[in-house]
Design an enzyme around this catalytic site. Structure first.
Site, mmCIF file in Angstrom:
data_model
loop_
_atom_site.group_PDB
_atom_site.id
_atom_site.type_symbol
_atom_site.label_atom_id
_atom_site.label_comp_id
_atom_site.label_asym_id
_atom_site.label_seq_id
_atom_site.Cartn_x
_atom_site.Cartn_y
_atom_site.Cartn_z
ATOM 1 N N HIS A 1 -7.413 -6.020 0.694
ATOM 2 C CA HIS A 1 -6.216 -5.208 0.972
ATOM 3 C C HIS A 1 -5.478 -5.658 2.235
ATOM 4 C CE1 HIS A 1 -3.985 -1.566 -0.077
ATOM 5 N NE2 HIS A 1 -3.977 -1.188 1.183
ATOM 6 N N ASP B 1 -9.876 -5.609 -3.682
ATOM 7 C CA ASP B 1 -9.300 -4.593 -2.796
ATOM 8 C C ASP B 1 -10.296 -3.447 -2.621
ATOM 9 O OD1 ASP B 1 -7.713 -2.370 -1.788
ATOM 10 O OD2 ASP B 1 -5.956 -3.536 -2.366
ATOM 11 N N SER C 1 0.840 -1.191 0.000
ATOM 12 C CA SER C 1 0.000 0.000 0.000
ATOM 13 C C SER C 1 0.884 1.254 0.000
ATOM 14 C CB SER C 1 -0.953 -0.057 1.190
ATOM 15 O OG SER C 1 -2.010 0.858 1.017
#
Lengths: 278, 278
Positions: free
Chosen positions: A253, A221, A145
């Site tokens: 995610h 996600d 991320s």
């Protein structure tokens, strides 16, 4: 440098240290995993940069990387995601300030005095790791991320320092995303020309990368709109960049996603770091 | 039963549910991992009971069991360690009350109304899992620390329900330990005769076990004096019990230890649960 904890893990040692950071002006904490092979010689290093709200600890306890690092004889480094402490500026939002350093050097107040995470990772912590532990100069970098953003931008800008590169659901186009525009405006100011060097999709289009790049992205996600993987895919395609971009059906995610592919990424780096060739 | 979360993990699904528990008189939360093989038929189940202060979540996020469960086609169940909520009695100490149910049925107030973790695991939750998910009747059980105590005592007393058995650094002799005497006195009262059925070393000596037992213990475990592995080793030796008791050099009591041997334990159970033979 002060040892905070050390735990035997997969026959290696998972340690945590704090050290005074000249670059960030506060004490910083990081985790390092040394595989059993490090007792008999130097081993390559894989850096793992974490995402928003994380500390050095999240991936260290939830990522499941150590098993694979022990198998392949690779050290792991887990830096923190920002400076911390009473002296450090912060914001009420989870995605600005503490836990959200975005791996850049802030040029704007109140962030400038401590938010220097780019220099911290690339220069200060790298030199510390290189000097204090039994590691070779073959370093690879990955992250999740915001940390995937960090891994990509740091590696693209420092191709001689990092020999292998991958990312998990990275923020790849922050200058066009709500995970980026607010932060870059705060940390770097409103001149968007200064943002480009922290945008992986722009950097890839301009610089390319000397090796191949592995990216895993969960198809389910919940933050897909903020990550903008299509921007990186477009840049990689136009650049004819050697890359493996995997859209993983059903994954979100979370660290349940990261851990599911941790083995693939450690092997990817180990294969490329073992010889130092790429 | 209400779904709290579901995350794709190693091609299977890690879910969390809450459900109203008649046995404990409150809502209870548990995690369940279904490996990809469960989409095409029923799979065996490995129960993992957690230790002091843990919830259903610790092993689910830090144990690294899912990778191995997916490889071997085994479901994982992660129960909570006690009832929780405003109605539930508690104590200031971390090792009594909430987070410290010790997998027994309390007979003493104020614990009796809700602290019925033995019946909860053995009867209520087992029936729920068996009825609601694609699992076979081949169940194995393991656990860590207080959860290792739970796994051993529950399996020894229910040899027809649990077909395979292992533990990580279990409390094996609580009636002679400060991790046990205080709690048994509070939950069961001062008649120590009632404690024996919750002491794995005493139970093993009396009952034995129909299969072999795997126990891993860290040699550098900071709680060794409280766990008393020597008591179980003595009981197993005198009983000539088929068992593998491993003292693992350099490892402590943490999840860095548990995760290091998670693969061995899942394989141990899978090998014994696949056929239902032992």
């Amino acid at each position: 440098m002060q040892l905070v904890s050390r735990n035997r893990c997969f026959e290696g040692d998972q340690a945590v240290y704090t050290h005074g950071s000249d670059v960030c002006g506060v004490d910083m904490t990081f985790g390092i995993y040394l595989p059993p092979q490090a007792r008999n010689g130097s081993v390559p290093v894989l850096w793992y940069l974490s995402g928003l709200t994380c500390t050095h600890e999240n991936a260290m306890t939830k990522g499941g990387f150590q098993e694979h690092a022990a198998k392949h004889g690779v050290a792991l480094v887990f830096p923190d995601t920002s400076p911390r402490g009473e002296a450090v500026a912060d914001d009420e939002a989870y995605d600005l300030g503490v836990g959200a350093g975005f791996y850049l050097n802030a040029t704007q107040d109140p962030w400038k005095p401590h938010f220097q995470m780019y220099d911290y990772v690339v220069n200060e912590l790298r030199a510390l790791i290189q000097g204090a532990f039994p590691v070779t100069e073959n370093h690879g970098i990955t992250g999740h991320s915001m940390g995937g953003h960090g891994a990509l931008t740091i590696a693209l800008r420092n191709p001689t320092l990092f020999k292998s590169l991958s990312a998990f659901s990275p923020i790849v186009n922050p200058s066009q995303s709500d995970w980026g525009r607010k932060q870059f405006s705060a940390y770097l100011g409103d001149d968007e020309a200064t943002w480009a060097q922290h945008d992986a999709s722009i950097l890839l289009g301009e610089l390319g990368w000397h090796g191949d790049i592995l990216i895993d992205q969960g198809a389910d996600d919940q933050f897909m709109d903020l990550l903008r993987p299509q921007a990186f895919a477009e840049a990689a395609t136009l650049r004819r960049q050697s890359a493996v971009l995997r859209m993983q059906g059903g994954y979100d995610h979370s660290y349940f996603f990261v851990s599911s592919f941790a083995g693939d990424h450690v092997k990817w780096h180990a294969d490329r770091l073992r010889t130092g060739l790429h």
